[in-house]
Each structure stands twice: as C-alpha cells, then as structure tokens.
Design a protein around this motif. Structure first.
Motif, PDB file in Angstrom:
ATOM      1  N   THR A 105       0.856  -1.190   0.000  1.00  0.00           N
ATOM      2  CA  THR A 105       0.000   0.000   0.000  1.00  0.00           C
ATOM      3  C   THR A 105       0.889   1.236   0.000  1.00  0.00           C
ATOM      4  O   THR A 105       2.047   1.176   0.416  1.00  0.00           O
ATOM      5  N   PHE A 106       0.341   2.351  -0.475  1.00  0.00           N
ATOM      6  CA  PHE A 106       1.084   3.612  -0.435  1.00  0.00           C
ATOM      7  C   PHE A 106       0.821   4.264   0.914  1.00  0.00           C
ATOM      8  O   PHE A 106      -0.307   4.687   1.174  1.00  0.00           O
ATOM      9  N   PRO A 107       1.836   4.382   1.763  1.00  0.00           N
ATOM     10  CA  PRO A 107       1.577   4.882   3.118  1.00  0.00           C
ATOM     11  C   PRO A 107       1.132   6.340   3.156  1.00  0.00           C
ATOM     12  O   PRO A 107       0.582   6.778   4.153  1.00  0.00           O
ATOM     13  N   TRP A 108       1.349   7.082   2.073  1.00  0.00           N
ATOM     14  CA  TRP A 108       0.977   8.497   2.077  1.00  0.00           C
ATOM     15  C   TRP A 108      -0.434   8.733   1.537  1.00  0.00           C
ATOM     16  O   TRP A 108      -0.883   9.858   1.438  1.00  0.00           O
ATOM     17  N   ARG A 109      -1.132   7.665   1.187  1.00  0.00           N
ATOM     18  CA  ARG A 109      -2.486   7.804   0.672  1.00  0.00           C
ATOM     19  C   ARG A 109      -3.470   7.156   1.643  1.00  0.00           C
ATOM     20  O   ARG A 109      -3.157   6.126   2.229  1.00  0.00           O
ATOM     21  N   TYR A 149      -5.131   6.002   7.100  1.00  0.00           N
ATOM     22  CA  TYR A 149      -3.886   5.746   6.386  1.00  0.00           C
ATOM     23  C   TYR A 149      -3.435   4.327   6.687  1.00  0.00           C
ATOM     24  O   TYR A 149      -3.733   3.801   7.767  1.00  0.00           O
ATOM     25  N   GLY A 151      -0.799   3.127   7.752  1.00  0.00           N
ATOM     26  CA  GLY A 151      -0.081   3.026   9.022  1.00  0.00           C
ATOM     27  C   GLY A 151      -1.008   2.820  10.209  1.00  0.00           C
ATOM     28  O   GLY A 151      -0.579   2.369  11.267  1.00  0.00           O
TER      29      GLY A 151
END
Ligand SMILES: Nc1ncnc2c1ncn2[C@@H]1O[C@H](COP(=O)(O)OP(=O)(O)O)[C@@H](O)[C@H]1O
Ligand SMILES: [Mg+2]
Lengths: 289, 264
Positions: A105-109, A149, A151
């Motif tokens: 996954t893209f952690p900033w999205r 997110y 995270g």
C-alpha cells in the motif's frame, strides 16, 4: 496409494486451450548468478479458462514469483510466450492485475486514495473514482476505514487494501503472489474466505501462488505443482469438489485425499530444496549441485 | 478478525508542562541570570555584555524601524531564491543520480567531497561573477543548499520500497505518473530532510557572504552594528535572527507534514 483424482498430464494439450483467457507457453527464465546460470523457470506451459481459480504451489525458491512476474509483464528476458485472450504480452497488460506478497500500500495515501490509484492513472474524474473505490472497499469489508492511512491499519487490513486496489482496476485476470504469507493463521483463513467469496461472486479468473496446500485445495479448480530447480510443472491436479467449499467439505475424506496427494508431490521437491539450502550453507560459494 | 487498529496516544494537555519543557525553561532562565550577573559585575567592558534591559530596548528599537524590515526582506529574498534554485537543481540532479547507477558511480563521490567544503572559499569567485549585490549572496546560498539536497534525494531514491515501483508499473503508470505519484511521495522524508538541511546551510552561506562584503541585508546590518560598536543592537539582531530561523525550520517541517505521524 488410494488416490483417484483426475490429473492432467502436462505434456497433453489442455482441453481448455480453445477458450483459454490466459496461455502460458514454454516459458524459460534463467538468471546469471555468480555461481553460474540458474534456471528459475523451465519450460512451463499451462492455460487458464475464464472464471477459473488456479493455484500454483511449490517450495520456496522454485520459481513461482519469477513465473508471476513474467505473466505480469514485469520481467523481460524470458523465452516462450504469454498470451491474454489471444494477445501476446510485451509488458504489463491492462487485463492483468497483480497483488504482491510484500506490503504494497502507499503509506501516504488514505485507503480510498490507495484503492482509487489505478483509476487516477487512467484519468477517471475524482468524484467517479472515489465512488468506484468505495465500492471495492466495501467488497473487501473495509467500510468505515475509507479515510484512514495504511499506518493505522493491521497487516491483514492493508493486504485487503492492496486487493481492493487491484480489483478496482477490474482486471480480467487476477494474479496473487502469496498474498497472505505475512499474516497470522486466523487472519489468513478469514482473508482466504473473503478472497474466495469475491472470486466466486465476480467470476474472477484468478491465479494464486501459495505454499499452503490446504488453502490451495480449498480455493482452486486446479492446482499446478512446481518442481524445485529447475522450476518445471510437476503435475496439474483437478480439484473436483463441489462449491461452496464449506467447512464440511474441508473436513471430508475427498479433501484429505487431495491434500495428501499434493503433499506427496511437494514433499519430494521441498526436501530437495532443503538439502540444497543445507549444502549451500555448508559450502558457501561452492558450485551449485 | 484478529485485526486491531493502533490506538492513538492521548493528546497532551496544553496546560500541563512536561519535565522536558520545565528543564528547558530552567536552563534558559539560568543562562539569562548568569548573563545579567556578568553584565552587572563589570568584569568585562560594559558594552561587550550589555544588560538584558539594554538588549530588550534594542530589540524594540530594531523592530520599530522600517530599515530593519527592508534588510530582512533582502536577506529572506536571497535565501528564498537560493533555496528555489539550489533545491530544484538538487532535486533534479539527485533524481538522476538515484535512478542511474552509472551516473552515481561517476559523480557522487565528488559531491561527497565538495559537500563539507566551506563554501565561503567560493565567495571571491561569486563576487566576480555576480557582483557585490544580492546576486553573489544568492549564489552562495544556492551552492550551499545544493549539496545536502542532492545527496539526500539520491540516497532517498535508492531507498524507495521496490515493490511500490512494481505496483506502479503493473498498473501501467507512465514515466511522469511514476515520478509524481510514486517516486516523489515515497521520497517525502529524505526530500524534507534535505530541504531542512539546505535551509540551514543556505542561511549560513548567505549571511556569511553578507557579513563579508555587501551593502544590504541582515549580515550587513550586523557587521555595521559591530563596527559602530553598538553591542545591544548587534545582540538584538542575533536574537531576532535566531527566532526567525527556528520559525523557518518549523515551517518547513510543518509543510512536509512531519508532525502528523499517521500519514507517515
Ligand atoms: N533477479 C534475480 N537474479 C538472480 N536470481 C534470481 C532473481 N530472481 C529470482 N532469482 C532466483 O530464482 C529462484 C526462484 O525465485 P522465486 O521465483 O522468487 O521463487 P519462489 O517465489 O518460488 O520462492 C530463486 O533461487 C531465486 O534466488
Ligand atoms: Mg515468491
């Protein structure tokens, strides 16, 4: 052995070839390593029919991921041919969607923006792609987490985000490389059920790479067993069990027979793999047996 | 399902001071008290260590005159332009070095040698090229901030999680999409860090250049105050500058969202 499930000889042309959505023809992939040429995939051929669930099983290092990357168009330099609905692939194909083994996954999205990623790439308007993304988020059971997110989520939830993201691109063929490998057993079972349910609902053509025999037998229409070094097709097993594969069927004798047969095939290969590892540990840098 | 959502730590009450904050306040107060004692003792020339009251007065004096703001604007503008040029250059060169093993092998070690070299040695050249005005200060700021930015970007690019790149490729992202939607966001930490370091050294480079040879800017005012032996004014400028650079650093951190843990 009292095993009678029908097995298709890999040399014989598949009865499915005519209406196949995916054909993998005589794939050969070699890597040049410091200890010489490593044949990761050796003359692998098979076909997949629309809506079929095929599992590829084999010991670690037998070339499953390499095969997956070839089919996904992420790896060049192989011999042979992969066709999707009759079209030979030359790179990542629009009809193929991949879910990777690693955390991807893209952690900033946010969850929504992760799932909307493939739609964003094709320029779908924002409102529409968010709606589409929400649909697939619901499908994997992550409603309520749209604005979180990665995270903030557990490993199992993140893997569902990856699955939803790939489903959002509406691939004709879904490729999954050990998507549950990093998860604990309970999460793995529940997520497996989810994937199976989605696959059945969408009639999604699916290739699952795994080293878990029970998982493979429970989910698949057919199982392709790979050999260890070089990675060849050892056998393709048809799983003639009714669906839905309830816990009753999983507990049945027929199910147990399939598991035993595949374990017998796999055991030989796995023990060769282990010996190989041990000899390499004992003679580091030595010639590959 | 055996899945739990990470619990957010309870937010600290704004009123309750943590032990760290208390210690910091205590240290600052002690230092101020020592300073005042030193000023009152008369051990040093009175003007070298002016009393806090005199410095406070000078700060007030400073902030109530337009001249200071004009020079502050000049320096801030120089640093801003330097950061823009050096940052863009550093980002582009860093991306090229990070993407290309050959380029990185060929050039990166030079950057590591040049990085810690005091840039002030280039100042005479910059004066010859760009004159004594803001041009040479911008040049000094630019070459100062280029190095930390290029090195963090190049290192950051190599540390990108490779699977994210494979995800982008498998969804058939174009080169521009790969850069904008994967490479740059994946490198947000090293980029922000590089800009932070870059801001620091651009500040140093520009101010140092101003104190050497210039006709406007904060560095110029500081040296002017020094040569007129107006110590309270000089200290006042140092204090204001100190506060401003802390603010700028915090701003860069906030812009990049370093404070919001959840995104990262
Ligand atoms: N890029 C590569 N270069 C050299 N060897 C590789 C490369 N990728 C995979 N291999 C080797 O090919 C073999 C098969 O790897 P892989 O396909 O990842 O196996 P699996 O997924 O079945 O565990 C392994 O021995 C691995 O070390
Ligand atoms: Mg693998």
């Amino acid at each position: 052995m009292p095993i009678s499930p029908s097995t298709a000889d890999r040399a014989a042309p598949s009865r499915r070839t005519a209406d196949a959505i995916l054909t993998v023809g005589n794939i050969d992939m070699r890597f040049e390593t410091p200890d010489g040429t490593l044949v990761a995939v050796d003359d692998v051929s098979f076909t997949v029919a629309p809506g079929e669930f095929l599992s590829v099983i084999g010991p670690s290092g037998c070339g499953k991921s390499t095969l997956f990357n070839v089919i996904g168009g992420l790896l060049g330099g192989y011999q042979g041919r992969v066709t999707v609905a009759g079209e030979t692939i030359t790179g990542p194909h629009a009809s193929i969607g991949m879910v990777f083994q690693e955390e991807s996954t893209f952690p900033w999205r946010t969850v929504t923006d992760n799932v909307a990623f493939p739609l964003e790439l094709i320029g779908m308007p924002k409102q529409k792609r968010i709606e589409r993304a929400r649909h697939f988020i619901r499908l994997v059971g992550l409603d309520g987490f749209e604005n979180r997110y990665p995270g903030e989520l557990s490993g199992g939830m993140r893997q569902r985000v990856s699955l939803a993201r790939t489903l959002a691109s509406e691939p004709k063929i879904l490729l999954m490389d050990e998507p549950f490998a990093a998860l604990d057993e309970q999460t793995r079972l529940l997520l497996g059920d989810k994937v199976l349910q989605i696959q059945q609902d969408l009639k999604q053509t699916t290739l699952l790479i795994t080293h878990n025999i029970t998982e493979a037998v429970q989910m698949s229409d057919r199982i392709l067993v790979m050999t260890y070094r070089p990675g060849k097709v050892k056998r393709i097993v048809d799983i003639d069990l009714p669906r839905p594969r309830t816990s009753e069927i999983v507990g049945s004798e027929a199910f147990g027979r399939y598991v035993a047969q595949i374990w017998a095939d796999l055991r030989e290969e796995a023990s060769r793999g282990m010996q190989d590892d041990e000899s390499r540990a004992l003679h580091p840098g030595g010639a590959r047996p | 399902m055996a899945e739990t959502v990470r619990v957010k730590p309870a937010a600290h009450s704004a009123l309750r001071l943590s032990p760290v904050t208390l210690l910091r306040v205590a240290i600052v107060l002690t230092l101020l008290a020592c300073w005042e004692l030193l000023a009152a003792s008369g051990w040093l020339y009175r003007d070298v260590v002016p009393s806090l009251l005199a410095i406070g007065g000078a700060v007030y004096e400073l902030l109530s005159h337009g001249e200071y703001y004009f020079n502050l604007g000049v320096t801030a503008g120089e640093i801003g332009v330097a950061l823009l040029i050096g940052g863009t250059g550093g980002l582009l060169v860093g991306l090229a070095l990070g993407a290309n093993r050959f380029l990185s092998k060929a050039f990166e070690s030079y950057l590591y040698y040049l990085g810690p070299t005091p840039k002030i040695i280039f100042f005479p050249i910059m004066i010859m090229w760009f004159g004594v005005g803001p041009g040479s200060k911008v040049a000094m700021g630019t070459i100062s901030c280029f190095f930390p930015i290029v090195l963090s970007v190049a290192a950051g690019m190599r540390q990108i999680d490779k699977v994210l790149i494979r995800v982008g490729k498998s969804f058939r992202a174009g080169t521009w999409q790969m850069v904008m939607k994967i490479y740059l966001p994946a490198m947000r930490h090293p980029i922000i860090n590089g800009v932070r370091l870059g801001l620091g050294v651009a500040l140093i480079g520009t101010l140092l250049a101003e104190t050497k040879l210039s006709n406007k800017g904060i560095g110029f005012l500081i040296i002017q105050a020094y040569s007129l032996f107006d110590m309270p004014r000089m200290y006042a400028m140092l204090i204001v500058l100190f506060v401003l650079s802390i603010g700028a650093n915090a701003l860069v951190g906030r812009l990049g969202g370093l404070d919001s843990i959840k995104r990262f």
